[in-house]
Write a protein that holds these residues in place. Structure first.
Motif, short mmCIF file in Angstrom:
data_model
loop_
_atom_site.label_atom_id
_atom_site.label_comp_id
_atom_site.label_asym_id
_atom_site.label_seq_id
_atom_site.Cartn_x
_atom_site.Cartn_y
_atom_site.Cartn_z
N LEU A 135 0.82 -1.21 0.00
CA LEU A 135 0.00 0.00 0.00
C LEU A 135 0.86 1.26 0.00
N VAL A 136 1.93 1.25 0.79
CA VAL A 136 2.83 2.41 0.84
C VAL A 136 3.43 2.65 -0.54
N ARG A 137 3.91 1.61 -1.17
CA ARG A 137 4.55 1.78 -2.48
C ARG A 137 3.54 2.14 -3.56
N ARG A 138 2.35 1.57 -3.49
CA ARG A 138 1.30 1.93 -4.44
C ARG A 138 0.93 3.41 -4.29
N TYR A 139 0.80 3.86 -3.05
CA TYR A 139 0.44 5.26 -2.79
C TYR A 139 1.46 6.21 -3.41
N TRP A 140 2.75 5.96 -3.18
CA TRP A 140 3.77 6.88 -3.70
C TRP A 140 3.94 6.74 -5.21
N ASN A 141 3.71 5.55 -5.75
CA ASN A 141 3.70 5.41 -7.21
C ASN A 141 2.62 6.28 -7.83
N LEU A 142 1.42 6.24 -7.24
CA LEU A 142 0.32 7.05 -7.76
C LEU A 142 0.56 8.54 -7.56
N ARG A 143 1.34 8.87 -6.55
CA ARG A 143 1.70 10.28 -6.32
C ARG A 143 2.83 10.73 -7.24
N GLY A 144 3.34 9.84 -8.07
CA GLY A 144 4.43 10.18 -8.96
C GLY A 144 5.78 10.24 -8.30
N GLN A 145 5.93 9.54 -7.14
CA GLN A 145 7.20 9.52 -6.41
C GLN A 145 7.59 8.07 -6.07
N PRO A 146 7.80 7.24 -7.10
CA PRO A 146 8.08 5.82 -6.83
C PRO A 146 9.36 5.59 -6.05
N GLU A 147 10.25 6.57 -6.04
CA GLU A 147 11.50 6.41 -5.29
C GLU A 147 11.27 6.44 -3.78
N LYS A 148 10.10 6.90 -3.31
CA LYS A 148 9.81 6.90 -1.87
C LYS A 148 9.35 5.50 -1.44
N SER A 149 10.26 4.55 -1.55
CA SER A 149 9.94 3.15 -1.28
C SER A 149 10.56 2.61 0.00
N HIS A 150 11.42 3.40 0.63
CA HIS A 150 12.10 2.95 1.85
C HIS A 150 11.18 3.12 3.06
N ILE A 151 11.34 2.20 4.02
CA ILE A 151 10.52 2.23 5.24
C ILE A 151 11.45 2.14 6.45
N VAL A 152 11.19 3.00 7.43
CA VAL A 152 11.98 3.03 8.67
C VAL A 152 11.20 2.34 9.78
N SER A 153 11.88 1.48 10.51
CA SER A 153 11.30 0.77 11.65
C SER A 153 12.29 0.84 12.81
N ARG A 154 12.17 -0.08 13.77
CA ARG A 154 12.97 0.02 14.99
C ARG A 154 13.53 -1.33 15.43
N THR A 155 14.63 -1.30 16.12
CA THR A 155 15.16 -2.49 16.78
C THR A 155 14.11 -3.03 17.75
N TYR A 156 14.02 -4.34 17.87
CA TYR A 156 13.06 -5.06 18.71
C TYR A 156 11.62 -4.92 18.21
N ALA A 157 11.41 -4.30 17.05
CA ALA A 157 10.06 -4.27 16.49
C ALA A 157 9.66 -5.66 16.04
N TYR A 158 8.39 -5.99 16.22
CA TYR A 158 7.86 -7.23 15.66
C TYR A 158 6.67 -6.88 14.78
N HIS A 159 6.80 -7.19 13.48
CA HIS A 159 5.72 -6.89 12.54
C HIS A 159 5.29 -8.12 11.74
N GLY A 160 5.76 -9.31 12.12
CA GLY A 160 5.32 -10.52 11.46
C GLY A 160 6.45 -11.36 10.91
#
Length: 463
Positions: A135-160
Motif C-alpha cells: 500500500l505504501v509503495r502503491r500510494y507513492w507510485n500514484l503520487r508520482g514519487q516511486p523512489e519513496k519506497s524505503h521504510i523506517v522501523s525500529r530495533t526489537y520491532a515485531y511486525h510478522g
C-alpha cells in the motif's frame, strides 16, 4: 497421578508432534531430544488453560496476545456456525463482496481513530503488514514519487514473519540466515529507556532522542526516498516497551515535516488492551495506515486488516489500474462474522472501560509490589500489558549474562507453577485476557513472586 489412558494419550500426541509437526519458532533438534516433549493443551475456559494431563494454567499471555474476550465464548462459536450454514466461504475478488466483510469494514471505521474509513483484509498480522508495504509503495507510485519506497522501523520491532514483514521488524534472530532484511528496510533504536538511556537521562529527554533517531535516519536516506515509518504504539513482542510521553508527538511531527506516511501496528495493542479501542488514541497518534489482527476475533479464527486513512484511500481510488494484491481469504465471511460478534461482546461487557478504569490500574499497582524483589530492576505496564525486568544489579540496570538465561529459568518456573508468562530476553511479559478480574490479578502476581523467588534460589541469591 493421571490415569493410564490419559498418560498414554499424552505420550502418543507428544510422539506424533515430534514426528510430524514442525512448530513455529522452535529449536527442532532440542525439541526432538527433550524427553518431556511438548505441553499438549486440550481445553480452555475464561482465563484458564488445561493440558492433557489435567494441569490448569492461568493464561497470562491471552494465547499470543490475542484472546481478549477469554476462552469458551459460545457467542463466537455460534456466530461462526450460523455463517458457515449461510455462506461458509466466498472470495472478495472480481467486484464481489459479502455482507460480513462489508459490515465489519463499517464497524471498524466507526470505532477506529478519525479518518480511518477503509479496510483491506488478510488472515494474520504478518499478511497485513506485508500489505502495508504494498500500500505504501502503491500510494507513492500514484503520487508520482516511486523512489519513496524505503521504510523506517525500529530495533526489537515485531511486525510478522513473512519476508516483507520480518524485514519491517527489528528482530535480528528472524533475519539472520534468511537474507533479511530485504533492501529498503531500515531500523533505529527503540524508545526503550531501561536499556538504551544514557546515565542521568530522564525518560522525557530519552523519548525525544529516540524520536530524533528516526529523523536522523530519514535525513540519512533522504526524505525523497522514505515512504513510511512503522511502529507499534507499545512494542509487545519486543518486551512491552512503553515509550516516554515525549516520543510519539515527536514522531508525528517528524513524519508530517518530511511527508512520510505513519503506520501504527496495533496488532497487539488494539481492541481494548490499553484501555482504549486502539493505543493510537492513548498516545495521540494519527496514523495514515493501521494494522489490526489478534484481538479483532480474540484469536478464535484467523483475521487481520489494514485500516486506510482518507488521505491514502483517496489517492488509491484516483489511480489508474488495479491494486494487484490480495489473498484467497481476504474478507473471509466466517472470520468477519466472528469479528463482528467479538466486537459486540467487547462493547456489551464494557471491557475497554474496565481495562482503563479498573483492571489496568490494578495490574499496575500489583506489579509495583514486585519492585522490592532483588531480581527486579523495573516493572512497567499500560492497560493489560506488563513487563518485569530481571537484573543482576538494580542500580546500573545490568542484566545477567548470557542475556535470556535467567528469563528462561523464570518462565519455566511459571509454567511449572500454573502460570503462562513469556520471557523476552530477561524481561517477563504478560497480557492477560481482558476479562480478568482483580482477584485473578492477585493470583497472577502472587504466583509471579513465587517464581521470582524460585529463580533467585537457582541463582544462589538470598531473599
Amino acid at each position: 497421578m493421571p490415569s493410564e489412558p490419559i498418560r498414554n494419550t499424552t505420550a502418543r500426541w507428544r510422539a506424533l508432534d515430534v514426528r510430524h509437526h514442525l512448530s513455529p519458532f522452535a529449536d527442532y533438534k532440542s525439541l526432538k531430544q527433550d524427553e518431556g516433549g511438548s505441553r499438549i493443551i486440550t481445553q480452555a475456559e475464561g482465563i484458564y488453560l488445561t493440558d492433557s494431563e489435567g494441569h490448569r494454567l492461568l493464561d497470562g499471555m491471552a494465547g499470543l496476545w490475542c484472546v481478549n474476550v477469554g476462552y469458551g465464548r459460545a457467542e463466537l462459536a455460534e456466530a461462526a456456525y450460523r455463517q458457515m450454514l449461510e455462506l461458509p466461504y466466498y472470495n472478495t475478488f472480481f467486484k464481489t463482496a459479502t455482507p460480513p466483510a462489508v459490515e465489519l469494514s463499517e464497524k471498524l471505521a466507526e470505532i477506529a481513530p478519525e479518518g480511518l474509513n477503509r479496510a483491506f483484509f488478510g488472515s494474520s498480522g504478518s499478511e497485513s503488514n506485508d500489505s502495508v508495504v504494498r500500500l505504501v509503495r502503491r500510494y507513492w507510485n500514484l503520487r508520482g514519487q516511486p523512489e519513496k519506497s524505503h521504510i523506517v522501523s525500529r530495533t526489537y520491532a515485531y511486525h510478522g514473519s513473512t519476508m516483507a514483514s520480518a524485514s519491517l521488524g527489528g528482530m535480528v534472530g528472524m533475519q539472520e540466515g534468511f537474507g533479511l532484511p530485504l533492501p529498503g528496510f531500515h531500523h533505529v533504536m527503540p524508545p526503550y529507556w531501561f536499556d538504551f538511556a544514557e546515565a542521568g537521562e530522564t525518560p522525557a529527554d530519552f523519548g525525544r532522542r529516540a524520536a530524533k533517531a528516526v529523523e536522523d535516519k530519514i535525513l540519512e536516506i533522504g526524505p525523497d526516498k522514505v515512504g513510511a515509518f512503522i511502529g507499534e504504539p507499545i512494542q509487545g513482542a519486543g518486551g512491552v516497551i512503553i515509550p516516554p510521553e515525549t516520543y510519539w508527538p515527536e514522531i508525528q511531527r517528524i513524519c508530517s515535516q518530511y511527508d512520510v506516511l505513519l503506520v501504527a501496528d496495533e496488532v497487539i495493542c488494539g481492541f481494548g488492551r490499553t484501555g482504549r479501542w486502539f493505543a493510537s488514541e492513548a498516545f495521540g497518534i494519527a496514523p495514515d495506515l493501521m494494522t489490526l489482527a489478534k484481538g479483532i476475533t480474540s484469536g478464535y479464527v484467523p483475521l487481520s486488516a489494514v485500516l486506510v486513512s482518507d488521505k491514502v484511500g483517496e489517492v488509491l481510488e484516483s489511480g489508474e489500474g488495479e491494486f494487484a494484491h490480495g489473498y484467497t481469504y481476504s474478507g473471509h465471511p466466517v472470520a468477519c462474522a466472528v469479528a463482528l460478534a467479538n466486537i459486540a461482546l467487547i462493547e456489551r461487557d464494557g471491557l475497554v472501560e474496565k481495562v482503563r478504569h479498573e483492571t489496568g490500574p490494578y495490574l499496575a499497582e500489583c506489579l509495583q509490589s514486585l519492585s522490592d524483589h532483588p531480581l527486579v530492576g523495573q516493572v512497567r505496564s499500560f492497560g493489560l500489558l506488563g513487563a518485569i525486568e530481571l537484573v543482576e544489579d538494580k542500580a546500573s540496570r545490568k542484566h545477567f549474562e548470557p542475556l535470556g538465561r535467567v528469563g528462561t529459568l523464570c518462565r519455566d518456573h511459571c509454567f511449572q507453577n500454573g502460570l503462562v508468562m513469556r520471557a523476552v530476553r530477561d524481561g517477563m511479559v504478560l497480557s492477560p485476557p481482558l476479562i480478568i478480574e482483580t482477584a485473578e490479578i492477585d493470583a497472577l502476581v502472587e504466583t509471579a513472586r513465587r517464581c521470582l523467588d524460585l529463580t533467585a534460589k537457582d541463582l544462589g541469591i538470598a531473599l
